[in-house]
Design a protein around this motif. Sequence first.
Motif, short mmCIF file in Angstrom:
data_model
loop_
_atom_site.label_atom_id
_atom_site.label_comp_id
_atom_site.label_asym_id
_atom_site.label_seq_id
_atom_site.Cartn_x
_atom_site.Cartn_y
_atom_site.Cartn_z
N PRO A 80 0.80 -1.24 0.00
CA PRO A 80 0.00 0.00 0.00
C PRO A 80 0.82 1.27 0.00
O PRO A 80 0.27 2.36 -0.07
CB PRO A 80 -0.78 -0.13 1.32
CG PRO A 80 0.16 -0.87 2.23
CD PRO A 80 0.93 -1.83 1.35
N ASP A 81 2.16 1.19 0.09
CA ASP A 81 2.99 2.37 0.27
C ASP A 81 2.83 3.35 -0.88
O ASP A 81 2.80 4.58 -0.68
CB ASP A 81 4.46 1.96 0.41
CG ASP A 81 5.28 3.01 1.15
OD1 ASP A 81 4.67 3.79 1.90
OD2 ASP A 81 6.51 3.05 0.97
N GLU A 82 2.73 2.85 -2.10
CA GLU A 82 2.57 3.71 -3.27
C GLU A 82 1.30 4.55 -3.16
O GLU A 82 1.31 5.77 -3.38
CB GLU A 82 2.54 2.86 -4.54
CG GLU A 82 2.37 3.65 -5.82
CD GLU A 82 2.25 2.75 -7.04
OE1 GLU A 82 2.10 3.29 -8.15
OE2 GLU A 82 2.31 1.51 -6.88
N TYR A 83 0.18 3.91 -2.81
CA TYR A 83 -1.09 4.63 -2.67
C TYR A 83 -1.03 5.64 -1.52
O TYR A 83 -1.57 6.74 -1.62
CB TYR A 83 -2.22 3.64 -2.43
CG TYR A 83 -2.44 2.67 -3.57
CD1 TYR A 83 -2.46 3.10 -4.89
CD2 TYR A 83 -2.62 1.32 -3.34
CE1 TYR A 83 -2.66 2.22 -5.94
CE2 TYR A 83 -2.83 0.42 -4.38
CZ TYR A 83 -2.85 0.88 -5.67
OH TYR A 83 -3.05 0.00 -6.71
N LYS A 84 -0.37 5.25 -0.42
CA LYS A 84 -0.27 6.16 0.73
C LYS A 84 0.49 7.42 0.37
O LYS A 84 0.13 8.53 0.78
CB LYS A 84 0.43 5.44 1.89
CG LYS A 84 -0.40 4.36 2.57
CD LYS A 84 0.38 3.72 3.71
CE LYS A 84 -0.44 2.65 4.40
NZ LYS A 84 0.32 1.98 5.49
N ARG A 85 1.55 7.28 -0.41
CA ARG A 85 2.35 8.45 -0.78
C ARG A 85 1.59 9.37 -1.72
O ARG A 85 1.70 10.59 -1.62
CB ARG A 85 3.67 7.99 -1.41
CG ARG A 85 4.56 7.24 -0.44
CD ARG A 85 5.94 7.01 -1.01
NE ARG A 85 6.76 6.19 -0.12
CZ ARG A 85 8.07 6.04 -0.22
NH1 ARG A 85 8.71 6.67 -1.17
NH2 ARG A 85 8.73 5.28 0.63
N VAL A 86 0.85 8.79 -2.65
CA VAL A 86 0.03 9.61 -3.55
C VAL A 86 -1.00 10.40 -2.75
O VAL A 86 -1.18 11.61 -2.96
CB VAL A 86 -0.66 8.71 -4.59
CG1 VAL A 86 -1.71 9.50 -5.37
CG2 VAL A 86 0.35 8.12 -5.56
N ALA A 87 -1.67 9.73 -1.80
CA ALA A 87 -2.68 10.40 -0.99
C ALA A 87 -2.04 11.46 -0.10
O ALA A 87 -2.57 12.58 0.03
CB ALA A 87 -3.43 9.37 -0.14
N ALA A 88 -0.89 11.14 0.51
CA ALA A 88 -0.23 12.10 1.40
C ALA A 88 0.21 13.35 0.64
O ALA A 88 0.02 14.48 1.12
CB ALA A 88 0.98 11.45 2.08
N ALA A 89 0.81 13.18 -0.54
CA ALA A 89 1.26 14.33 -1.33
C ALA A 89 0.07 15.22 -1.70
O ALA A 89 0.15 16.46 -1.61
CB ALA A 89 1.97 13.84 -2.59
N SER A 90 -1.03 14.62 -2.11
CA SER A 90 -2.21 15.39 -2.51
C SER A 90 -2.82 16.14 -1.33
O SER A 90 -3.14 17.34 -1.42
CB SER A 90 -3.26 14.46 -3.14
OG SER A 90 -2.72 13.76 -4.24
N LEU A 91 -2.97 15.46 -0.20
CA LEU A 91 -3.58 16.08 0.97
C LEU A 91 -2.70 17.18 1.55
O LEU A 91 -3.21 18.21 2.01
CB LEU A 91 -3.88 15.02 2.02
CG LEU A 91 -4.95 13.98 1.61
CD1 LEU A 91 -5.09 12.90 2.67
CD2 LEU A 91 -6.30 14.67 1.40
N TRP A 92 -1.39 16.97 1.55
CA TRP A 92 -0.48 18.01 2.04
C TRP A 92 -0.58 19.26 1.16
O TRP A 92 -0.59 20.38 1.67
CB TRP A 92 0.96 17.49 2.05
CG TRP A 92 1.36 16.89 3.36
CD1 TRP A 92 1.38 15.57 3.70
CD2 TRP A 92 1.80 17.61 4.52
NE1 TRP A 92 1.78 15.41 5.00
CE2 TRP A 92 2.06 16.65 5.53
CE3 TRP A 92 2.00 18.96 4.80
CZ2 TRP A 92 2.51 17.00 6.80
CZ3 TRP A 92 2.46 19.32 6.08
CH2 TRP A 92 2.70 18.34 7.04
N LEU A 93 -0.63 19.07 -0.16
CA LEU A 93 -0.71 20.22 -1.06
C LEU A 93 -1.97 21.04 -0.79
O LEU A 93 -1.90 22.26 -0.63
CB LEU A 93 -0.70 19.74 -2.52
CG LEU A 93 -0.94 20.83 -3.56
CD1 LEU A 93 0.17 21.87 -3.52
CD2 LEU A 93 -1.06 20.22 -4.95
#
Length: 478
Positions: A80-93
């Motif tokens: 799941p790490d790939e999906y977590k990073r995509v979500a984290a980058a989007s939410l942080w922005l």
Amino acid sequence: MSEDANWRRRSSRRLRIVDAFVVVWAVVGAFLIRFGLDPEFSSAGQDIPYVWFSVVLAAAWWLMLGAWNSRQSRILGSGPDEYKRVAAASLWLFGIIAIVSYVFRIDTARGYVGLALPVGLLGLLLGRWLIRQHLSIKRGQGYSMSRLLLVGGPGAVAHLASSLKSAKHAGYLPVGVYMPGTESDHGVEPNSGLAIMGHKPDTRSIVAALDACGADAVAVSAGVQLHPQTLRQLGWELAARNIGLIMAPALTDIAGPRIHTQQVAGLPLIHVTTPTLEAGQRVAKRLFDLFAAGLLLLLASPAMLLVVALIRMDSAGPVFFRQERVGMEGNHFYMLKFRSMVIDAEARLAELARKNEGSGPLFKMKNDPRVTRIGGFLRRFSVDELPQLLNVLSGSMSLVGPRPPLPREVEAYESDVRRRLLVKPGLTGLWQVSGRSNLSWQDSVRLDLYYVENWSLAGDLVIILRTVRAVFRSTGAY
């Protein structure tokens, strides 16, 4: 595999293109829906048109995905790490946009931002999933793999090779083994069938073996007879060559949330927490069971009434089948199912014992003569298990958990297998989504113990979603 040597570069380029397309699509779509075709629309009280704000947002979003390392090759295709990073980058922005808007009192259009974020995030995750499916197909064919030299003791490298070969989607292909400090007359490791590349416990010999087998990463497993200073020098040498170093400790079937790393005197100590289902977690799981089982029972009630009528027309006997099973902490209960066999099925079990196709204490038979005509359909699509929703509501079962065993199976359990009884049995579980009756007894036990050791509510949700796919595919259902 020379034609596949640049798969990392190709995958990274493909991800950059897909990310750019999705981000632009989400931002432009949100702009057109919210503002139409008016390019001069400005944020209230500001001189910056939203068209330029959209350009900056799309560029920043694309760059954030790269800054969060969501395109690294080591996280592609598995976990799941790939999906977590995509979500984290989007939410942080978007979190940064919200903070800046608040601090500088910029009246950013909520409808625009509120539409771009969820649509873009969903599109990014869908794009990653599609690329992952393509990558999984390629890896199943032996392409897009990281070639590994396994370093460690004989038993450890054989176990690691077997585990990696059984999970090709993870993208690791063992091509050789190096067993420092051991002596062997064989040129091939007998359990894995991999070539033994050497035995000398020094960095130069390991690097020479790496070049000889054409590996692009080194995996150090348990039982390795290397001095810590030699291992440190090996890490430096590999870093200089831009070759990955993977440490594979002798920990099996332990999920990431239970593993914590602590630096002590330069040593990365791995802490493995004790698996517990605390009071709060038990309450959350029970509330989820009540809500989901009640909703499913309500939605499935018309279909269940139809099944009742079909069973009555198909053969004589009761509609429901009650069977004693063993639940949490060894407590016995009666599990409900729609009857899919003739009424004397239990009495005829002894005469079919010699035709058992299952392993361990399980009885399985693909063409069981006791199954009725309608019963074959019910079992194929797991419709016969719908009455177990009543067991879930009563508290004897959970929606997700280990397979509910028979008393005679529990009597044959070895001591470690009894850990399956630490949680409630489930209507579905890892065994249901991983092959059902096609699983061996050992694989069934391993999956159930993994669930007991690593339970989480998020994991339950994933299993439920995978169950839907498993039911429609009907693999291993008989």
